[in-house]
Design a protein around this motif. Structure first.
Motif, PDB file in Angstrom:
ATOM      1  N   THR A  27      28.085  50.353  40.194  1.00  0.00           N
ATOM      2  CA  THR A  27      26.804  51.059  40.148  1.00  0.00           C
ATOM      3  C   THR A  27      25.981  50.671  41.363  1.00  0.00           C
ATOM      4  OG1 THR A  27      25.809  49.294  38.814  1.00  0.00           O
ATOM      5  CG2 THR A  27      26.709  51.196  37.620  1.00  0.00           C
ATOM      6  N   VAL A  28      25.116  51.581  41.760  1.00  0.00           N
ATOM      7  CA  VAL A  28      24.184  51.307  42.849  1.00  0.00           C
ATOM      8  C   VAL A  28      22.788  51.684  42.377  1.00  0.00           C
ATOM      9  CG1 VAL A  28      25.856  51.525  44.722  1.00  0.00           C
ATOM     10  CG2 VAL A  28      24.629  53.557  43.928  1.00  0.00           C
ATOM     11  N   ALA A  29      21.798  50.998  42.935  1.00  0.00           N
ATOM     12  CA  ALA A  29      20.418  51.196  42.482  1.00  0.00           C
ATOM     13  C   ALA A  29      19.575  52.027  43.438  1.00  0.00           C
ATOM     14  CB  ALA A  29      19.751  49.843  42.255  1.00  0.00           C
ATOM     15  N   ASN A  30      20.071  52.232  44.659  1.00  0.00           N
ATOM     16  CA  ASN A  30      19.289  53.020  45.614  1.00  0.00           C
ATOM     17  C   ASN A  30      20.210  53.586  46.686  1.00  0.00           C
ATOM     18  OD1 ASN A  30      19.594  50.965  47.704  1.00  0.00           O
ATOM     19  ND2 ASN A  30      18.083  49.784  46.526  1.00  0.00           N
ATOM     20  N   LEU A  31      19.649  54.406  47.536  1.00  0.00           N
ATOM     21  CA  LEU A  31      20.440  55.092  48.558  1.00  0.00           C
ATOM     22  C   LEU A  31      21.079  54.118  49.543  1.00  0.00           C
ATOM     23  CD1 LEU A  31      21.457  57.677  49.870  1.00  0.00           C
ATOM     24  CD2 LEU A  31      19.240  57.876  51.023  1.00  0.00           C
ATOM     25  N   GLU A  32      20.347  53.103  49.948  1.00  0.00           N
ATOM     26  CA  GLU A  32      20.916  52.145  50.899  1.00  0.00           C
ATOM     27  C   GLU A  32      22.093  51.388  50.287  1.00  0.00           C
ATOM     28  OE1 GLU A  32      22.059  50.560  54.192  1.00  0.00           O
ATOM     29  OE2 GLU A  32      20.558  52.150  54.090  1.00  0.00           O
ATOM     30  N   ALA A  33      21.997  51.033  49.023  1.00  0.00           N
ATOM     31  CA  ALA A  33      23.114  50.359  48.352  1.00  0.00           C
ATOM     32  C   ALA A  33      24.320  51.295  48.265  1.00  0.00           C
ATOM     33  CB  ALA A  33      22.699  49.898  46.960  1.00  0.00           C
ATOM     34  N   LEU A  34      24.075  52.574  48.054  1.00  0.00           N
ATOM     35  CA  LEU A  34      25.170  53.555  48.021  1.00  0.00           C
ATOM     36  C   LEU A  34      25.832  53.642  49.396  1.00  0.00           C
ATOM     37  CD1 LEU A  34      26.767  55.794  46.571  1.00  0.00           C
ATOM     38  CD2 LEU A  34      24.883  57.364  47.113  1.00  0.00           C
ATOM     39  N   ARG A  35      25.048  53.709  50.444  1.00  0.00           N
ATOM     40  CA  ARG A  35      25.598  53.761  51.810  1.00  0.00           C
ATOM     41  C   ARG A  35      26.425  52.509  52.125  1.00  0.00           C
ATOM     42  NH1 ARG A  35      23.211  57.951  54.709  1.00  0.00           N
ATOM     43  NH2 ARG A  35      21.143  58.562  54.022  1.00  0.00           N
ATOM     44  N   ARG A  36      25.889  51.334  51.751  1.00  0.00           N
ATOM     45  CA  ARG A  36      26.625  50.083  52.006  1.00  0.00           C
ATOM     46  C   ARG A  36      27.957  50.063  51.249  1.00  0.00           C
ATOM     47  NH1 ARG A  36      21.551  47.612  51.274  1.00  0.00           N
ATOM     48  NH2 ARG A  36      22.203  46.972  49.192  1.00  0.00           N
ATOM     49  N   ALA A  37      27.938  50.474  50.000  1.00  0.00           N
ATOM     50  CA  ALA A  37      29.166  50.475  49.193  1.00  0.00           C
ATOM     51  C   ALA A  37      30.203  51.426  49.784  1.00  0.00           C
ATOM     52  CB  ALA A  37      28.848  50.847  47.750  1.00  0.00           C
ATOM     53  N   ILE A  38      29.774  52.562  50.291  1.00  0.00           N
ATOM     54  CA  ILE A  38      30.704  53.519  50.912  1.00  0.00           C
ATOM     55  C   ILE A  38      31.269  52.941  52.203  1.00  0.00           C
ATOM     56  CG2 ILE A  38      30.880  55.796  52.009  1.00  0.00           C
ATOM     57  CD1 ILE A  38      28.745  56.756  49.947  1.00  0.00           C
ATOM     58  N   ARG A  39      30.420  52.251  52.988  1.00  0.00           N
ATOM     59  CA  ARG A  39      30.917  51.621  54.224  1.00  0.00           C
ATOM     60  C   ARG A  39      31.964  50.550  53.909  1.00  0.00           C
ATOM     61  NH1 ARG A  39      25.519  52.170  56.034  1.00  0.00           N
ATOM     62  NH2 ARG A  39      24.994  50.046  55.422  1.00  0.00           N
ATOM     63  N   ARG A  40      31.736  49.787  52.822  1.00  0.00           N
ATOM     64  CA  ARG A  40      32.699  48.749  52.430  1.00  0.00           C
ATOM     65  C   ARG A  40      34.021  49.338  51.959  1.00  0.00           C
ATOM     66  NH1 ARG A  40      28.247  46.401  49.938  1.00  0.00           N
ATOM     67  NH2 ARG A  40      28.944  47.150  47.920  1.00  0.00           N
ATOM     68  N   ASN A  41      33.939  50.463  51.237  1.00  0.00           N
ATOM     69  CA  ASN A  41      35.147  51.085  50.697  1.00  0.00           C
ATOM     70  C   ASN A  41      34.931  52.588  50.661  1.00  0.00           C
ATOM     71  OD1 ASN A  41      37.326  52.045  49.269  1.00  0.00           O
ATOM     72  ND2 ASN A  41      36.936  50.839  47.431  1.00  0.00           N
ATOM     73  N   GLU A  42      35.513  53.286  51.628  1.00  0.00           N
ATOM     74  CA  GLU A  42      35.279  54.732  51.734  1.00  0.00           C
ATOM     75  C   GLU A  42      35.845  55.519  50.551  1.00  0.00           C
ATOM     76  OE1 GLU A  42      38.874  56.320  54.575  1.00  0.00           O
ATOM     77  OE2 GLU A  42      37.066  55.542  55.519  1.00  0.00           O
ATOM     78  N   ARG A  43      36.687  54.900  49.732  1.00  0.00           N
ATOM     79  CA  ARG A  43      37.228  55.584  48.557  1.00  0.00           C
ATOM     80  C   ARG A  43      36.596  55.082  47.246  1.00  0.00           C
ATOM     81  NH1 ARG A  43      42.277  58.297  49.482  1.00  0.00           N
ATOM     82  NH2 ARG A  43      42.990  57.711  47.415  1.00  0.00           N
ATOM     83  N   ALA A  44      35.482  54.394  47.360  1.00  0.00           N
ATOM     84  CA  ALA A  44      34.819  53.835  46.176  1.00  0.00           C
ATOM     85  C   ALA A  44      34.255  54.939  45.291  1.00  0.00           C
ATOM     86  CB  ALA A  44      33.686  52.908  46.592  1.00  0.00           C
ATOM     87  N   GLU A  45      34.449  54.787  43.999  1.00  0.00           N
ATOM     88  CA  GLU A  45      33.791  55.650  43.031  1.00  0.00           C
ATOM     89  C   GLU A  45      32.608  54.865  42.482  1.00  0.00           C
ATOM     90  OE1 GLU A  45      34.802  57.968  38.937  1.00  0.00           O
ATOM     91  OE2 GLU A  45      36.066  58.341  40.688  1.00  0.00           O
ATOM     92  N   LEU A  46      31.416  55.440  42.626  1.00  0.00           N
ATOM     93  CA  LEU A  46      30.183  54.728  42.321  1.00  0.00           C
ATOM     94  C   LEU A  46      29.283  55.578  41.438  1.00  0.00           C
ATOM     95  CD1 LEU A  46      29.702  53.767  46.031  1.00  0.00           C
ATOM     96  CD2 LEU A  46      30.296  52.148  44.212  1.00  0.00           C
ATOM     97  N   ALA A  47      28.588  54.937  40.538  1.00  0.00           N
ATOM     98  CA  ALA A  47      27.670  55.630  39.647  1.00  0.00           C
ATOM     99  C   ALA A  47      26.231  55.270  39.990  1.00  0.00           C
ATOM    100  CB  ALA A  47      27.961  55.252  38.194  1.00  0.00           C
ATOM    101  N   PHE A  48      25.334  56.229  39.751  1.00  0.00           N
ATOM    102  CA  PHE A  48      23.912  55.964  39.917  1.00  0.00           C
ATOM    103  C   PHE A  48      23.117  56.900  39.015  1.00  0.00           C
ATOM    104  CE2 PHE A  48      24.942  59.149  43.084  1.00  0.00           C
ATOM    105  CZ  PHE A  48      23.888  60.059  42.999  1.00  0.00           C
TER     106      PHE A  48
END
Length: 167
Positions: A27-48
């Protein structure tokens, strides 16, 4: 189901999924956290959760919520959209919260370079998606492509300009 029962059920299901994804660390709490998670793993499935709130409301602070996922192939999934039924302010009905959530999601998708938003409609929500997305017919699955995202953004920007001219 009615829109009111849909909203309550969707909010409960969103909470259940949120807790599952939180336990998984997805899970991510904001847009910047979503961007960071995608940079770490471009195939990450994330909820918000995207939440519409109102500081002016004395009874209910939260007006609507959207439970969303970013898929491993960089699409945005709208799993649940729930709007508090019968919203009023100063004894006047409030409309457009759900459409505003969709507008916000198109802006988010655009800022992340996503080409597709998709979701599932219920029998009672299909007409809402047909109206807002200007797609007919909406069955149980709807797809918002880049062209539809742009149409939604243009519509809301024109509506805002019109409201500002009147004030």
């Amino acid at each position: 189901m009615t829109p009111a029962t849909d909203a309550g059920e969707f909010a409960a299901l969103a909470a259940k999924r949120w807790f599952y994804y939180t336990r998984e660390g997805a899970t991510v709490a904001n847009l910047e956290a979503l961007r960071r998670a995608i940079r770490r793993n471009e195939r990450a499935e994330l909820a918000f959760l995207l939440v519409a709130s109102a500081e002016w409301s004395t009874r209910y602070k939260f007006l609507a919520l959207a439970y969303c996922r970013r898929t491993w192939c960089h699409h945005l999934v709208l799993d649940f959209l729930a709007v508090r039924p019968s919203l009023t302010f100063a004894n006047q009905a409030i409309y457009g919260i759900g459409a505003g959530i969709l507008f916000s999601l198109t802006n988010l998708a655009n800022s992340l370079g996503m080409d597709t938003i998709w979701g599932e409609a219920t029998a009672s929500s299909a007409s809402f998606y047909e109206k807002v997305l200007q797609i007919r017919p909406v069955k149980d699955l709807f797809i918002i492509d880049r062209e539809t995202m742009q149409r939604i953004q243009n519509y809301h920007q024109e509506k805002l300009k019109s409201a500002l001219r009147k004030s």
